[in-house]
Scaffold this active site. Structure first.
Site, mmCIF file in Angstrom:
data_model
loop_
_atom_site.group_PDB
_atom_site.id
_atom_site.type_symbol
_atom_site.label_atom_id
_atom_site.label_comp_id
_atom_site.label_asym_id
_atom_site.label_seq_id
_atom_site.Cartn_x
_atom_site.Cartn_y
_atom_site.Cartn_z
ATOM 1 N N CYS A 81 6.254 5.509 9.342
ATOM 2 C CA CYS A 81 6.711 4.848 8.109
ATOM 3 C C CYS A 81 8.117 5.249 7.689
ATOM 4 C CB CYS A 81 5.724 5.149 6.991
ATOM 5 S SG CYS A 81 4.053 4.624 7.394
ATOM 6 N N GLU A 135 0.858 -1.197 0.000
ATOM 7 C CA GLU A 135 0.000 0.000 0.000
ATOM 8 C C GLU A 135 0.886 1.236 0.000
ATOM 9 O OE1 GLU A 135 -0.317 2.297 2.613
ATOM 10 O OE2 GLU A 135 1.141 1.340 3.930
ATOM 11 N N GLY A 170 12.379 21.937 6.456
ATOM 12 C CA GLY A 170 11.819 22.197 7.774
ATOM 13 C C GLY A 170 12.510 21.347 8.814
HETATM 14 C C1 UGA Z 1 4.408 7.842 3.888
HETATM 15 C C2 UGA Z 1 4.401 7.827 2.346
HETATM 16 O O1 UGA Z 1 4.290 9.151 1.864
HETATM 17 C C3 UGA Z 1 3.231 6.984 1.823
HETATM 18 O O2 UGA Z 1 3.272 6.914 0.414
HETATM 19 C C4 UGA Z 1 3.361 5.575 2.411
HETATM 20 O O3 UGA Z 1 2.311 4.731 1.994
HETATM 21 C C5 UGA Z 1 3.335 5.657 3.927
HETATM 22 O O4 UGA Z 1 4.432 6.481 4.368
HETATM 23 C C6 UGA Z 1 3.456 4.283 4.469
HETATM 24 O O5 UGA Z 1 4.542 3.685 4.359
HETATM 25 O O6 UGA Z 1 2.470 3.709 4.944
HETATM 26 P P1 UGA Z 1 3.057 9.206 5.737
HETATM 27 O O7 UGA Z 1 3.927 8.538 6.743
HETATM 28 O O8 UGA Z 1 1.587 9.294 5.971
HETATM 29 O O9 UGA Z 1 3.217 8.488 4.305
HETATM 30 O O10 UGA Z 1 3.601 10.681 5.624
HETATM 31 P P2 UGA Z 1 4.223 11.626 4.512
HETATM 32 O O11 UGA Z 1 3.192 12.470 3.897
HETATM 33 O O12 UGA Z 1 5.121 10.852 3.613
HETATM 34 O O13 UGA Z 1 5.120 12.573 5.423
HETATM 35 C C7 UGA Z 1 6.183 12.022 6.196
HETATM 36 C C8 UGA Z 1 6.930 13.106 6.929
HETATM 37 O O14 UGA Z 1 7.685 13.891 6.023
HETATM 38 C C9 UGA Z 1 6.072 14.083 7.720
HETATM 39 O O15 UGA Z 1 6.651 14.250 8.994
HETATM 40 C C10 UGA Z 1 6.142 15.357 6.904
HETATM 41 O O16 UGA Z 1 6.015 16.499 7.703
HETATM 42 C C11 UGA Z 1 7.532 15.266 6.316
HETATM 43 N N1 UGA Z 1 7.704 16.018 5.066
HETATM 44 C C12 UGA Z 1 6.992 15.694 3.943
HETATM 45 C C13 UGA Z 1 8.621 17.057 5.014
HETATM 46 O O17 UGA Z 1 9.305 17.375 6.017
HETATM 47 N N2 UGA Z 1 8.808 17.741 3.842
HETATM 48 C C14 UGA Z 1 8.120 17.438 2.723
HETATM 49 O O18 UGA Z 1 8.339 18.081 1.676
HETATM 50 C C15 UGA Z 1 7.178 16.390 2.774
#
Ligand code: UGA
Length: 438
Positions: free
Chosen positions: A265, A148, A258
């Site tokens: 994950c 997923e 940031g």
């Molecule tokens: C992540 C992946 O994006 C999903 O595709 C994957 O399915 C999921 O893990 C999983 O393995 O189940 P998620 O953990 O919900 O999803 O979060 P993200 O949106 O990837 O963000 C992760 C972290 O990165 C957050 O702390 C966010 O603040 C940080 N982030 C994200 C940044 O610091 N900069 C960015 O540009 C994007």
């Protein structure tokens, strides 16, 4: 299709309700009775926009129910493993005990028509070992891997309208044909909507998932490393991100500098990937992920140091307001949260830390007794010597700098997510600092 989801956490519960919403008969299984009771009452055990609506509608349709009794699985055909694979407590690798327990619990109840489908994020080689586990228990149940890719905060949308669907099929042709037939039926609406389908073997499907998460983590740490250079030179990382993101080979997403990535994950997946590479004798192949992790950890400590400097070199006796506790907005998940790491570290160094988060306050209150919890940003900032914005909730992005200034003790803002307008905050009298921006 008659589907069970084994494990009703984030992944399993959303998957169960979403699959029921497209017409399947779904049984969600979990060992946690309180969670199952909540789900059966239509109450989401976690904060996820849109989930409760899909859950309630699916329950009302009669096609969805939840149970702790694995014997109920006997009437179902496709058993989807959705349990967690957290980092081991004492090592970098993934803890597979929940996956093993899920398969062991299913084994006595697998019918002759059953197939097992893995959706959890696992180290490469796990699907093969689970197939062996089934065979060792005398079951010839076919198994396929179907990773997923849902993001918290967009979980329903990502489940119902995924970017792509990946099948990791068994080598044995009959088993491959059987699992593929089941998967095609389960995802019929998505496939009819032309969702790209990528098919490979077990190892390929397992690696697609960890490669995707490692790439995303690398992208974030890349821009955060550039932010470090910006801080040493006066350049603006957000302008750099915008400019390089306009190259469509690079793309603009996941280039927000940031305080780095957290959650259940990305951090554990890059560590498990490195650990697995070590087991496979190819440690060096993923050596760069060590640096990805290091950059990520450094950003958190950088905020702590920046705050201490702004407070005149000590946290003792200071009041620090922290806006955000969840690892990202639209979630109450605080696992590996950069915000909570920073809040706890500052509290450990002697400050009175007041945290507020639109969804995670109850969790912070229950799990971090050393941190005070406030209702909203204005209450948290009242009398504070410094304010740190650490999770970019809309509520915080839209804060009024003039109004917040009226309640704060000293108007110093550290914007750990680069989401506030520097000019507006400075014009309102704030000392404003962000990450890699002048
Ligand atoms: C992540 C992946 O994006 C999903 O595709 C994957 O399915 C999921 O893990 C999983 O393995 O189940 P998620 O953990 O919900 O999803 O979060 P993200 O949106 O990837 O963000 C992760 C972290 O990165 C957050 O702390 C966010 O603040 C940080 N982030 C994200 C940044 O610091 N900069 C960015 O540009 C994007």
């Amino acid at each position: 299709m008659r589907i069970t989801t084994v494990g009703c956490g984030y992944l399993g519960a959303v998957y169960a309700a979403s699959m029921a919403s497209i017409g399947h008969e779904v049984l969600g299984l979990d060992v946690d009775q309180a969670k199952i009771d909540d789900l059966n009452r239509g109450v989401a055990p976690f904060h996820e926009p849109g989930f409760e609506k899909v859950l309630t509608e699916a329950l009302d349709s009669g096609r969805l129910r939840f149970s702790t009794d694995y014997a109920d699985a006997a009437d179902y055909t496709a058993h989807v493993l959705c349990v967690g694979t957290p980092q081991l407590i004492d090592a970098a690798g993934a803890d597979l005990s929940y996956v093993h327990a899920a398969v062991d619990s299913l084994i006595p109840h697998l019918s002759d028509e059953a197939v097992v489908l893995g959706r959890s994020t696992v180290p490469v080689g796990t699907a093969e070992s689970l197939r062996d586990r089934l065979r060792a228990a005398g079951k010839d149940t076919p198994l396929a891997w179907n990773p997923e890719f849902l993001r918290e905060g967009f979980a329903v949308e990502d489940t119902l309208r995924p970017d792509r669907i990946v099948y990791g099929l068994p080598e044995e042709p009959d088993e491959a044909a059987r699992t593929r037939e089941i998967l095609d039926e389960m995802y019929a609406p998505m496939l009819a909507a032309d969702t790209p389908l990528v098919v490979g073997n077990y190892a390929t499907a397992e690696l697609v998932k960890v490669s995707a998460n490692s790439f995303l983590a690398t992208k974030i740490s890349f821009i955060n490393a550039v932010a470090e250079i910006c801080e040493a030179t006066g350049a603006d990382v957000s302008v750099i991100a915008e400019a390089i993101g306009l190259d469509d080979r690079i793309g603009p997403k996941f280039l927000r500098a940031g305080i780095g990535f957290g959650g259940g994950c990305l951090p554990k997946d890059i560590r498990a990937f490195m650990a697995r590479a070590g087991e496979l004798g190819v440690t060096e192949a993923l050596g760069f992920l060590r640096e990805v992790d290091n950059v990520n950890n450094r950003r958190r400590d950088h905020v702590v140091n920046t705050a201490r400097q702004a407070l005149g070199g000590t946290f003792t006796g200071k009041r620090v307001a922290v806006l955000g506790a969840a690892f990202k907005p639209d979630s109450d998940d605080t696992r590996q949260s950069p915000a909570l790491y920073i809040a706890s570290k500052i509290s450990g160094r002697g400050a009175d830390v007041v945290v507020t988060d639109p969804a995670a306050n109850a969790r912070v209150h229950a799990e971090r007794p050393n941190l005070a919890v406030a209702e909203d940003a204005y209450a948290a900032a009242a009398g504070a010597d410094i304010v740190l914005l650490l999770t970019e909730w809309r509520e915080f992005k839209e804060l009024d700098p003039v109004r917040l200034r009226e309640v704060v003790g000293t108007p110093t803002m550290i914007d750990g997510r680069n989401v506030l307008d520097p000019a507006a905050w400075r014009a309102a009298g704030w000392t404003y600092r962000s990450m890699g921006r002048p």
